[in-house]
Design a protein around this motif. Structure first.
Motif: not given
Length: 222
Positions: A183, A187, A191, A200, A205-206, A209
């Motif tokens: 996963t 990402f 990115r 971004w 997004e972190t 995730t």
């Protein structure tokens, strides 16, 4: 050429200076050109004529040192993985592996932050590895022995600790690592490789995730 790439090449040349057969000036030029072109275009799409032109040498000079284009890749990159790339990949990562984060999600957050900074600073080097490791068995095996085993053993112990504490489900630790790493790598690929031009929000997004990983690993879903 980026500052990090210059540093990488300097270290690479220092490694070869310590070997019995030192690199000639023309080999150094070939090396620098090959790294830049392999990184930019990938091994398959690169040609020895392009490398020779960028290095300012005759194409025949390359073949005097390296019989084929693959020999150029393997003889330069593979032997340096354990001596040079491994320290780069593992640089500062041991601090993350050794820190006693209270929850698995805290550990994941630290891993993502740490490795994202590394990826940002060493993108050209990582591109070569990402592009070639799946297709070059010698390079893949070298990488596994130099880096993979070290990281896998350390992370397995981390996962087992969180499982004993009951913060993640009791499935095989390798399955936890596979689900988490795949996963996170997905990402990073999106990115930095597939869609670097997008705007971004790395922090958001972190967290998304981490939430996605923890949704599957949380004990409440057992």
């Amino acid at each position: 050429m980026s500052e990090m790439m210059e540093q990488w090449l300097t270290e690479l040349l220092n490694v070869n200076d310590k070997e019995e057969a030192k690199m000639t000036e023309k080999q150094i030029k070939i090396l620098k050109a090959a790294v830049e072109i392999f990184s930019e275009k990938g091994y398959a799409a690169s040609s020895t004529s392009e490398i020779a032109q960028k290095a300012g040498v005759a194409e025949g000079t390359i073949f005097r040192h390296y019989k084929t284009k693959k020999d150029l890749l393997i003889s330069i990159v593979a032997p340096t993985v354990s001596k040079l790339i491994a320290p780069f990949v593992l640089k500062d990562f041991n601090k993350v592996l050794e820190a006693p984060y209270p929850k698995y999600e805290d550990f994941l957050r630290a891993v993502i932050k740490n490795r994202m900074e590394f990826a940002r600073n060493n993108l050209q080097i990582l591109k070569i590895l990402i592009q070639e490791i799946p297709f070059q068995p010698d390079l893949r095996e070298n990488f596994k022995q130099s880096i993979g085993k070290q990281v896998l053993e350390r992370i397995t112990k981390v996962v087992e600790r969180y499982q004993k504490e009951g913060t993640i489900i009791s499935i095989p630790p390798l399955s936890v690592i596979r689900l988490s790493v795949s996963t996170i790598i997905g990402f990073f690929l999106a990115r930095f490789i597939l869609f670097p031009e997008l705007d971004w929000d790395e922090e958001l997004e972190t967290e998304l995730t981490i939430d996605f990983i923890m949704h599957g690993l949380s004990p409440r879903y057992e």
